[in-house]
Design a protein around this motif. Structure first.
Motif, short mmCIF file in Angstrom:
data_model
loop_
_atom_site.label_atom_id
_atom_site.label_comp_id
_atom_site.label_asym_id
_atom_site.label_seq_id
_atom_site.Cartn_x
_atom_site.Cartn_y
_atom_site.Cartn_z
N UNK A 1 72.74 -83.61 -16.61
CA UNK A 1 71.53 -84.38 -16.89
C UNK A 1 71.11 -85.09 -15.61
N UNK A 2 69.90 -84.76 -15.15
CA UNK A 2 69.36 -85.35 -13.93
C UNK A 2 68.45 -86.51 -14.31
N UNK B 1 73.80 -82.98 -0.25
CA UNK B 1 73.67 -82.53 -1.64
C UNK B 1 74.74 -83.16 -2.53
N UNK B 2 75.89 -83.47 -1.94
CA UNK B 2 76.99 -84.02 -2.72
C UNK B 2 76.85 -85.50 -3.01
N UNK C 1 73.83 -90.51 -15.38
CA UNK C 1 73.34 -89.17 -15.06
C UNK C 1 73.34 -88.98 -13.55
N UNK C 2 73.11 -87.73 -13.12
CA UNK C 2 72.99 -87.45 -11.69
C UNK C 2 71.68 -88.03 -11.17
N UNK C 3 71.76 -88.76 -10.08
CA UNK C 3 70.57 -89.35 -9.49
C UNK C 3 69.94 -88.42 -8.47
N UNK C 4 68.64 -88.51 -8.25
CA UNK C 4 68.03 -87.78 -7.13
C UNK C 4 68.71 -88.18 -5.82
N UNK C 5 68.73 -87.26 -4.86
CA UNK C 5 69.44 -87.53 -3.60
C UNK C 5 68.94 -88.79 -2.92
N UNK C 6 67.64 -88.99 -2.90
CA UNK C 6 67.10 -90.16 -2.19
C UNK C 6 67.60 -91.45 -2.82
N UNK D 1 75.33 -80.64 -8.66
CA UNK D 1 74.25 -80.82 -7.70
C UNK D 1 72.94 -81.06 -8.45
N UNK D 2 72.20 -82.07 -8.03
CA UNK D 2 70.90 -82.38 -8.62
C UNK D 2 69.90 -81.29 -8.24
N UNK D 3 69.23 -80.74 -9.24
CA UNK D 3 68.19 -79.71 -9.10
C UNK D 3 68.78 -78.31 -9.09
#
Length: 336
Positions: free
Chosen positions: A14-15, A238-239, A256-261, A313-315
């Motif tokens: 889940x992003x 990416x990690x 949840x996984x956060x966006x990289x930024x 990995x997000x996305x």
């Protein structure tokens, strides 16, 4: 070059801001892509009341994936058996096998698939016995139903049908490895969860394996978090969401996984950084050459017959690219 076959597992990550629908459809699309990259099998997990995984119903998701692909084996990593009736699981996977012959793996796990006590009570309908140590008997019952030699001969799983569902036992400890050896089942070991137990568990499994109708020899699959990108620096970028997700999970703050930024802006505490350092040490991360070396070293050290890559990995574009690059590091192995 890596000489053991590679497989893939996805948790329907889940992003942040995208939700369960995106997570589940991404898993199906990822399976399509992974099949083209030459992976042997694609598994999904069972998690409940989770902020990071939308994979709550593996049999349903497997049905979608197997219909959307053409030849890759699809399975569960795994079905958390204490949450379910063994007969119901046997019926679900026999149905999948009847519709898609020879492509179904049934990975069986012991844990509840959640840390949420209320979810566990709801899954098990408040049955106090379900929290006891009945797992081994549940596994034996399930195997009996699949093999059609159950202690309940009056029960038919499916009429006039002999299931070819392939059972596996999942484990993150020596106890689970010992049960897999006793029952003569292939072992899928969760190095991505308990890397400190991997070597001892697989050694015990090899030493005590008893051939069975399910496997004539021991067979150990090792699951490992793997993030591969064009360069080591890009893989580290990416990690970053995975570092944060892992650290927060370990310190009791799952998400949840956060966006990289957004993940890049997080200042890790000393406690969180320790979990990140441990994660980096035990899992696989880097450019193609580095990932090839790390996967090869893991396979040699553990004696694994197969590696299963788990890629937080997000996305989906970056996740699929990681699987593609990792596949390119391995020599093709024939299906078996």
């Amino acid at each position: 070059m890596l000489s053991v076959p590679l497989s893939a597992m996805d948790l329907s990550w889940v992003e942040r801001g995208r939700g369960a629908r995106h997570a589940l459809t991404s898993t199906v699309e990822l399976a399509r892509r992974v099949e083209k990259f030459g992976y042997r099998r694609f598994w999904v997990a069972e998690h409940h009341s989770s902020a990071s995984s939308a994979s709550a119903a593996p049999a349903v998701l497997i049905g979608q994936i197997i219909a959307a692909t053409s030849g890759i084996r699809v399975g569960s990593g795994g079905v958390m058996l204490n949450n379910h009736s063994p007969l119901a699981v046997a019926e679900q996977f026999a149905t999948l096998d009847a519709l898609h012959p020879g492509r179904v793996d049934l990975g069986i796990g012991r844990g509840p698939g959640t840390r949420n006590a209320a979810a566990i009570r709801s899954l098990r309908r408040g049955d106090p016995d379900a929290d006891g140590d009945h797992y081994e008997q549940h596994v034996r019952d399930l195997l009996g139903f699949i093999a059609q030699d159950s202690a309940e001969p009056a029960v038919t799983v499916l009429p006039e049908f002999e299931s070819a569902t392939a059972p596996w036992l999942l484990s993150s400890s020596t106890a689970g490895a010992a049960l897999a050896a006793e029952l003569g089942l292939p072992l899928a070991f969760a190095h991505h969860l308990r890397p400190e137990n991997t070597d001892a568990a697989i050694a015990l499994y090899r030493e005590n394996f008893r051939p069975s109708r399910w496997a004539s020899r021991s067979y150990a699959l090792v699951a490992v978090h793997t993030i591969c990108a064009g360069t080591d620096d890009r893989a580290d970028e990416l990690a970053r969401p995975a570092y944060l997700w892992r650290a927060l999970l370990a310190t009791g703050k799952p998400g949840s996984l956060l966006p990289r930024a957004e993940a890049a802006g997080h200042a890790f505490t000393a406690e969180e950084q320790q979990f990140v350092d441990d994660y980096r040490r035990d899992q696989v991360l880097g450019g193609p050459d580095s990932v090839a070396r790390q996967l090869s070293d893991l396979a040699v050290r553990t004696g694994a017959d197969e590696l299963m890559l788990v890629t937080p990995v997000y996305d989906i574009v970056d996740r699929a690219r990681s699987f593609e690059l990792a596949a390119g590091t391995a020599a093709a192995a024939s299906d078996g």
